[in-house]
Scaffold this motif. Structure first.
Motif, PDB file in Angstrom:
ATOM      1  N   SER A   1      -2.105  41.328 -40.114  1.00  0.00           N
ATOM      2  CA  SER A   1      -1.278  42.242 -39.320  1.00  0.00           C
ATOM      3  C   SER A   1      -2.127  43.171 -38.463  1.00  0.00           C
ATOM      4  O   SER A   1      -1.671  43.644 -37.420  1.00  0.00           O
TER       5      SER A   1
ATOM      6  N   GLU B   1      -2.681  41.468 -35.194  1.00  0.00           N
ATOM      7  CA  GLU B   1      -1.476  41.505 -34.368  1.00  0.00           C
ATOM      8  C   GLU B   1      -1.314  42.863 -33.694  1.00  0.00           C
ATOM      9  O   GLU B   1      -1.008  42.954 -32.510  1.00  0.00           O
ATOM     10  N   THR B   2      -1.554  43.931 -34.450  1.00  0.00           N
ATOM     11  CA  THR B   2      -1.366  45.279 -33.913  1.00  0.00           C
ATOM     12  C   THR B   2      -2.407  45.600 -32.846  1.00  0.00           C
ATOM     13  O   THR B   2      -2.082  46.162 -31.799  1.00  0.00           O
TER      14      THR B   2
ATOM     15  N   GLU C   1       2.374  33.481 -31.864  1.00  0.00           N
ATOM     16  CA  GLU C   1       1.871  33.197 -30.530  1.00  0.00           C
ATOM     17  C   GLU C   1       0.446  32.627 -30.541  1.00  0.00           C
ATOM     18  O   GLU C   1       0.023  32.025 -29.550  1.00  0.00           O
TER      19      GLU C   1
ATOM     20  N   TYR D   1      -0.738  40.465 -29.754  1.00  0.00           N
ATOM     21  CA  TYR D   1      -0.216  39.101 -29.936  1.00  0.00           C
ATOM     22  C   TYR D   1       0.387  38.952 -31.331  1.00  0.00           C
ATOM     23  O   TYR D   1      -0.229  39.364 -32.321  1.00  0.00           O
ATOM     24  N   ARG D   2       1.578  38.362 -31.421  1.00  0.00           N
ATOM     25  CA  ARG D   2       2.172  38.072 -32.712  1.00  0.00           C
ATOM     26  C   ARG D   2       1.542  36.816 -33.292  1.00  0.00           C
ATOM     27  O   ARG D   2       1.013  35.955 -32.556  1.00  0.00           O
ATOM     28  N   ALA D   3       1.609  36.667 -34.600  1.00  0.00           N
ATOM     29  CA  ALA D   3       0.975  35.531 -35.264  1.00  0.00           C
ATOM     30  C   ALA D   3       1.494  34.210 -34.728  1.00  0.00           C
ATOM     31  O   ALA D   3       0.723  33.271 -34.481  1.00  0.00           O
TER      32      ALA D   3
ATOM     33  N   LYS E   1      -3.083  41.696 -25.111  1.00  0.00           N
ATOM     34  CA  LYS E   1      -2.066  40.912 -24.425  1.00  0.00           C
ATOM     35  C   LYS E   1      -1.620  41.590 -23.136  1.00  0.00           C
ATOM     36  O   LYS E   1      -1.280  40.913 -22.153  1.00  0.00           O
TER      37      LYS E   1
END
Length: 621
Positions: free
Chosen positions: A73, A76-77, A85, A81-83, A135
């Motif tokens: 996480s 991601e933060t 993606e 980018y989300r996992a 991102k």
């Protein structure tokens, strides 16, 4: 990497609540390696998770283009980018500015990219900083460590990437239709990084690497990470959090990171088993427990002398020779056993003592053996070698006759490699000529032969400098009285040499007048000679004492990590009352965690009833 915070207010003492929690979690481990001798569980890992979690990425090395199979996480933060993606993609997309960019940004260092590619193809570890992009297109620096993981057939199965993201000092302007500011996102990231709780940092999730058994995870993957990285891995999932609390895992981590010889020496530290490998790793990494203390010992070293040489064998301090009254060379041996309840100096009876001398070096090899080289005796300078087994039934000095010895010398520097090789550098020859050569003697050979290490360039000739070993077979030279044209000056220059290379060469780390030299950041030590240099586990070098130029304090501690991309001197302040003086030839390192300074209060080396100890780790007896 997660940085251990040496200024943390975390209480590492074994309180009742912590003991209860440790027993509850320790009892629920998925596996338990057999613990040798019992003892307390390691210090609570959750204390280490508070300072700054980091990104954690796992790629599948068995698939083409190393696709990502797991991100935590924090990744991601920090990246935006989300996992979902990024799973199945190669990590190189972070080198492109924005989610729709197809090419690597021109400011990304291609040399670092090549080193990363080498890590993936050849299985070498990578550590360095690389420009990445969120991102939303805003730049950030990624301090990245990549470690290849091998399967049973020595095939690379996974690559673990541990990332610390910081703001990049670049103004590239916003991407089209981008209204956010990097500073805002950076502040949000900082809030996440420093306010996250251990329970929030430990996230669930399933990835290929977590489908491995606990034993494989511990023995094949976790044990190959550094002590700092183990603290970071514990923030990935509850399962890894619990695995990283195991004491035997910490021992494997320390042994793989620091070497078996260093680990063996650390096992002799008083109370090491009760202290625990986890806590020992933390204290030797952060130096949070370092402190000075003064000891009073019994016995006497008589007749009085100066310019002797001291060395540690286990928990014993051995003193040989020195310069007596009217420059009389001494050849007796004294031992101080610090493991005794009442330590006192004792005249150690030995057979066939070498000729008396001063300005020599005394080193420890093969556990309990002392090796003596050079110095100035009654007939002038010496280049002979003697060995003494301190634990023999009838200890006797034995001369080693070797071919092609170095020039006779005094006030040279020496160190040992692999527990059996003696390295000698520089010193003062006849007529006061300073030397710049480096010789190696392998004492494990039946008939040892001196070998001069051929180099195309040598640091300026010098005496009173130090040689320190780090990273297995690398040596670091610091300070001394160095030649500069027709003059001689105290030096604060640093040079390194990797003896594992086919053609070793000296490299200048600091010293602006030397080839390739430059001055690192931080506050460098004032120039000095006959100082103390302590090799710390992990490669750092601690320097203090000696004959210092100007009015600077000789007791100030300085620390340098030569393994960093840009080595930086740092000042280390520790509690306790330090000695006013500390000389390299009369200071020795006991158990890898204690620097014993003889005669440090007045500078009079014959005052040996009171000694000072710099302890780098807690002593629990």
């Amino acid at each position: 990497m997660m940085e251990w915070d040496s200024n943390s207010e975390s209480d590492l003492s074994s309180g009742e609540e912590e003991e209860e929690e440790e027993e509850e979690i320790g009892g629920g481990l998925g596996f338990m390696l057999k613990k040798s001798g019992g003892g307390e569980l390691p210090f609570p890992i959750d204390k280490l998770l508070q300072p700054a979690p980091c990104g954690f990425v796992v790629t599948d090395a068995l698939e083409p283009d190393h696709p990502i199979i797991y991100v935590n996480s924090v990744f991601e933060t920090m990246t935006g980018y989300r996992a979902e993606e990024v799973l199945g993609r190669n990590c190189r997309f972070l080198q492109c500015r924005g989610p729709f960019a197809k090419r690597r940004h021109p400011l990304v260092n291609p040399i670092k990219v090549a080193e990363i590619r080498k890590c993936m193809t050849e299985g070498t570890e990578f550590q360095g900083e690389l420009l990445n992009f969120r991102k939303d297109g805003f730049p950030m620096m990624n301090r990245l460590r990549m470690t290849p993981i091998y399967g049973d057939d020595e095939t690379i199965t996974h690559i673990i990437g541990i990332q610390v993201f910081t703001e990049a000092a670049l103004d590239l302007g916003p991407l089209p239709k981008s209204s956010s500011s990097f500073k805002d996102s950076s502040r949000a990231s900082d809030r996440f990084r420093f306010k996250i709780s251990p329970s929030e940092a430990v996230s669930g999730g399933v990835c290929g690497i977590l489908e491995l058994s606990d034993e494989v995870l511990a023995l094949k993957i976790l044990s190959r990470l550094t002590p700092r990285d183990i603290a970071s891995v514990g923030s990935v999932s509850r399962r890894l959090y619990e695995l990283t609390r195991n004491e035997d895992l910490w021992r494997m981590v320390c042994q793989n990171a620091w070497g078996s010889e260093t680990t063996r020496v650390l096992e002799t530290v008083p109370g090491a088993k009760r202290l625990g490998w986890g806590r020992l790793a933390r204290e030797l990494t952060t130096l949070e427990a370092a402190a000075w203390r003064k000891l009073t010992v019994g016995g006497a070293v008589e007749p009085s002398r100066c310019n002797f040489s001291a060395c540690a064998v286990g928990n014993r301090v051995v003193l040989f020779g020195g310069e007596g009254v009217n420059m009389q060379p001494m050849n007796d041996t004294f031992v101080l056993d610090l493991s005794s309840s009442n330590p006192e100096w004792q005249n150690f009876k030995v057979g066939s003592p070498p000729p008396g001398r001063w300005g020599h070096t005394l080193s420890c090899v093969n556990g309990s053996n002392l090796v003596l080289f050079g110095g100035c005796g009654r007939q002038g300078l010496l280049n002979d070698v003697f060995v003494l087994d301190l634990d023999a039934k009838h200890p006797t000095w034995r001369e080693i006759f070797s071919m092609a010895p170095p020039l006779p010398r005094s006030w040279h520097s020496s160190c040992t490699l692999d527990g059996s090789k003696l390295v000698v550098s520089g010193g003062c020859a006849d007529s006061g000529v300073l030397l710049s050569d480096t010789f190696l003697l392998d004492l494990s050979m039946e008939k040892p032969v001196w070998r001069e290490i051929p180099v195309s360039w040598t640091p300026p000739s010098r005496l009173g400098h130090t040689l320190s070993v780090y990273g297995g077979r690398k040596i670091l030279m610091f300070g001394g009285l160095a030649k500069s044209g027709p003059l001689r000056f105290r030096s604060s220059d640093v040079f390194t040499m990797d003896l594992s290379e086919e053609e070793p060469c000296w490299r200048c780390v600091t010293g602006s007048e030397m080839p390739g030299g430059g001055n690192p950041g931080g506050v460098s030590p004032p120039p000095r000679l006959d100082h103390v240099a302590v090799s710390l586990p992990g490669g750092r070098i601690l320097v203090f004492g000696g004959s210092v130029a100007g009015l600077h304090s000789a007791s100030q501690l300085y620390i340098l990590d030569p393994t960093e991309e840009k080595p930086t001197w740092r000042i280390l302040n520790v509690p306790g009352r330090p000695p006013r003086f500390a000389w390299g030839h009369s200071t020795c390192i006991v158990g890898g965690t204690r620097a014993i300074v003889l005669g440090g209060q007045t500078g009079e080396e014959w005052m040996l009833g009171e000694i000072h100890e710099l302890s780098l780790a807690s002593s629990i007896i």
